[in-house]
Design a protein around this motif. Sequence first.
Motif, short mmCIF file in Angstrom:
data_model
loop_
_atom_site.label_atom_id
_atom_site.label_comp_id
_atom_site.label_asym_id
_atom_site.label_seq_id
_atom_site.Cartn_x
_atom_site.Cartn_y
_atom_site.Cartn_z
N SER B 25 11.17 7.50 -1.15
CA SER B 25 10.23 8.09 -0.21
C SER B 25 10.91 8.28 1.13
CB SER B 25 9.03 7.16 -0.06
OG SER B 25 8.23 7.55 1.03
N SER B 26 10.40 9.22 1.92
CA SER B 26 10.90 9.39 3.28
C SER B 26 10.17 8.44 4.24
CB SER B 26 10.73 10.83 3.73
OG SER B 26 9.39 11.22 3.61
N SER B 27 9.09 7.82 3.72
CA SER B 27 8.28 6.92 4.56
C SER B 27 8.39 5.48 4.08
CB SER B 27 6.81 7.33 4.50
OG SER B 27 6.65 8.69 4.82
N ILE B 28 8.07 4.58 4.98
CA ILE B 28 8.08 3.15 4.66
C ILE B 28 6.74 2.75 4.06
CG2 ILE B 28 7.98 0.89 5.80
CD1 ILE B 28 10.09 1.93 7.74
N PHE B 29 6.80 1.84 3.08
CA PHE B 29 5.57 1.30 2.50
C PHE B 29 5.54 -0.22 2.63
CE2 PHE B 29 3.60 5.00 0.93
CZ PHE B 29 4.60 5.86 0.52
N THR B 68 15.16 -1.10 2.43
CA THR B 68 14.74 -0.15 3.46
C THR B 68 13.24 0.09 3.43
OG1 THR B 68 15.00 1.78 2.02
CG2 THR B 68 16.94 1.08 3.28
N ARG B 69 12.55 -0.42 2.42
CA ARG B 69 11.11 -0.25 2.17
C ARG B 69 10.76 1.18 1.79
NH1 ARG B 69 8.47 -2.73 7.38
NH2 ARG B 69 6.54 -2.22 6.33
N LYS B 70 11.80 1.98 1.47
CA LYS B 70 11.55 3.37 1.12
C LYS B 70 11.84 3.65 -0.34
CE LYS B 70 12.61 5.28 5.68
NZ LYS B 70 13.49 6.22 6.42
N ASP B 71 12.14 2.62 -1.12
CA ASP B 71 12.42 2.87 -2.52
C ASP B 71 12.15 1.65 -3.38
OD1 ASP B 71 15.81 1.98 -3.01
OD2 ASP B 71 14.66 1.65 -1.17
N SER B 72 12.04 1.92 -4.69
CA SER B 72 11.80 0.84 -5.64
C SER B 72 12.34 1.29 -6.99
CB SER B 72 10.31 0.55 -5.75
OG SER B 72 10.04 -0.44 -6.73
N ARG B 93 0.39 1.72 2.04
CA ARG B 93 0.68 1.43 3.45
C ARG B 93 -0.62 1.07 4.13
NH1 ARG B 93 1.95 6.28 4.86
NH2 ARG B 93 4.03 6.25 3.98
N ARG B 94 -0.79 -0.18 4.51
CA ARG B 94 -2.04 -0.59 5.15
C ARG B 94 -2.03 -0.17 6.62
NH1 ARG B 94 -0.48 -4.58 1.92
NH2 ARG B 94 0.66 -5.65 3.55
N TYR B 95 -3.18 0.24 7.11
CA TYR B 95 -3.29 0.61 8.51
C TYR B 95 -4.74 0.53 8.94
CZ TYR B 95 -4.61 5.07 6.40
OH TYR B 95 -5.20 6.03 5.63
N GLY B 96 -4.95 0.22 10.20
CA GLY B 96 -6.31 0.11 10.71
C GLY B 96 -7.12 -0.84 9.87
N GLY B 97 -8.31 -0.45 9.57
CA GLY B 97 -9.18 -1.29 8.75
C GLY B 97 -9.09 -0.99 7.28
N SER B 98 -8.22 -0.04 6.92
CA SER B 98 -8.14 0.39 5.52
C SER B 98 -7.05 -0.36 4.78
CB SER B 98 -7.87 1.89 5.46
OG SER B 98 -7.57 2.27 4.14
N GLN B 99 -7.27 -0.57 3.50
CA GLN B 99 -6.22 -1.20 2.68
C GLN B 99 -5.09 -0.21 2.43
OE1 GLN B 99 -7.83 -2.15 -1.16
NE2 GLN B 99 -7.99 -0.05 -1.81
#
Lengths: 114, 114
Positions: B25-29, B68-72, B93-99
């Motif tokens: 992924s290009s993003s972190i999870f 890197t948290r960008k792959d598995s 990817r958790r954020y705010g009040g959402s899982q």
Amino acid sequence: KAGVTQTPRYLIKTRGQQVTLSCSPISGHRSVSWYQQTPGQGLQFLFEYFSETQRNKGNFPGRFSGRQFSNSRSEMNVSTLELGDSALYLCASSPGLAGGDTQYFGPGTRLTVL
Amino acid sequence: GQQLNQSPQSMFIQEGEDVSMNCTSSSIFNTWLWYKQDPGEGPVLLIALYKAGELTSNGRLTAQFGITRKDSFLNISASIPSDVGIYFCAGQRRYGGSQGNLIFGKGTKLSVKP
């Protein structure tokens, strides 16, 4: 513990109609998420509910809506059905909050729009 | 919507062979998950990974959360006929009040070598 249940398993509708799908989460789970699975787009997130409130929403038109009841059961509704809405609709539940957010899926509802 | 890059798209296995697949992924999870889906059923959770660098096994299955948290990746050792199916990776990817909703790869289809 019983898993996530979804009803009905199969549904055939015609364009323009509306449909309601139901999901019962694993006992004790408070969060319910809905996903649409199609051969072309894969698995796409629709929305997430927790304690009867929508916490997160995917990039789908307003024809797609949902709700969650006080017993954590959830329904999703699709109005004015289009051919492209034919898909497998999956519901996933997770404990939510301190209980964790790992999602467990139900068997899905196969919707065919003619 | 956003999707992960999962490879290979398909592979043929002979009983006893080891199998590897991966997701980038290009993003972190925050979390990486691996699911298996059989025809007409919902995805079944195989392994959940919660920490960068984590290596977790579930029987013959081993998965790792990239540093890197960008792959598995997922490995299946000594494959058996019932390993046939479609394997999906998912990032969360958790954020705010959402899982945090799951972002899925397009799947790796495992079939038996003719």
